[in-house]
Design an enzyme around this catalytic site. Sequence first.
Site, short mmCIF file in Angstrom:
data_model
loop_
_atom_site.label_atom_id
_atom_site.label_comp_id
_atom_site.label_asym_id
_atom_site.label_seq_id
_atom_site.Cartn_x
_atom_site.Cartn_y
_atom_site.Cartn_z
N TRP A 241 7.90 17.15 -6.91
CA TRP A 241 7.50 16.10 -5.96
C TRP A 241 7.68 14.71 -6.56
O TRP A 241 8.19 13.80 -5.90
CB TRP A 241 6.04 16.32 -5.54
CG TRP A 241 5.52 15.32 -4.56
CD1 TRP A 241 5.62 15.39 -3.19
CD2 TRP A 241 4.82 14.11 -4.86
NE1 TRP A 241 5.01 14.28 -2.63
CE2 TRP A 241 4.52 13.49 -3.63
CE3 TRP A 241 4.42 13.48 -6.04
CZ2 TRP A 241 3.83 12.28 -3.54
CZ3 TRP A 241 3.74 12.27 -5.97
CH2 TRP A 241 3.45 11.68 -4.72
N ASP B 251 6.79 20.19 0.01
CA ASP B 251 5.42 20.45 -0.42
C ASP B 251 4.47 19.30 -0.11
O ASP B 251 3.27 19.41 -0.33
CB ASP B 251 5.40 20.72 -1.93
CG ASP B 251 6.15 21.99 -2.29
OD1 ASP B 251 5.87 23.03 -1.68
OD2 ASP B 251 7.02 21.94 -3.18
N ASP B 252 5.00 18.19 0.40
CA ASP B 252 4.18 17.01 0.65
C ASP B 252 3.32 17.21 1.89
O ASP B 252 3.82 17.57 2.97
CB ASP B 252 5.10 15.79 0.84
CG ASP B 252 4.32 14.50 0.95
OD1 ASP B 252 4.17 13.81 -0.07
OD2 ASP B 252 3.83 14.19 2.05
N LEU B 253 2.02 16.97 1.74
CA LEU B 253 1.08 17.21 2.84
C LEU B 253 1.39 16.33 4.05
O LEU B 253 1.33 16.79 5.19
CB LEU B 253 -0.35 16.97 2.35
CG LEU B 253 -1.47 17.40 3.29
CD1 LEU B 253 -1.44 18.90 3.52
CD2 LEU B 253 -2.83 16.99 2.71
#
Length: 224
Positions: free
Chosen positions: A145, A164-166
């Site tokens: 990330w 994977d970033d919220l």
Amino acid sequence: MPRHARGFDVEAAHAYLLRRDRRLATWMRRLGPLPPEPRWRRPFDPVDALARAILFQQLSGKAASTIVGRVEAAIGSTRLHHDTLGRIDDVALRACGVSGNKALALRDLAAREADGQIPDLRRMSVMDQDQIVAALVPVRGIGRWTVEMMLMFRLGRPDVLPVDDLGIRKGAQRVDRLEAMPTPRQLAARGETWGPYRTYASLYLWKIADFAGEAKAPVNRSQD
């Protein structure tokens, strides 16, 4: 070898995504065109940027900035590198507020830089994004990330999707009106629609997540 420019044509990206994805296009029209990222034109040092990313992890921007300022004062430089970090021992780093794990990460980064393992901007310009990720994620404390944020906000690579970033996942959930956030694998498959401009799509997904009220404050993405 082909050289990769820093940045891309956001007007072309905007027009492409409007044609490519009807659901995303609805939000794009609502939010308006996004300008080029100003940091694409600014010089930066990858080692210094990675060191700062390490120091910012799991802290508020204000707290991290205070710690960075203490480290800069202790080493007598605003440039975080193996030569300047060598001026301070671990006890002094801890006195600045740097955790033991982060101190180990900074030492690993410095050692790899001294050994020539960290590519500079010139080398990165002839590397594709997967090569850059592979070169940097072995550094202690640096995950995919963090490298993806550098690729997007510093190097201006056009086709990066941080699955994977919220915030990205929340934005995609909003666009597709899903009951739950897509998994990283599902988001990667969904993102095939946006290539070769997944970076530009990602910038919209963050804004959509914020606009929807899902995020109360902008997320520090380590490259500010």
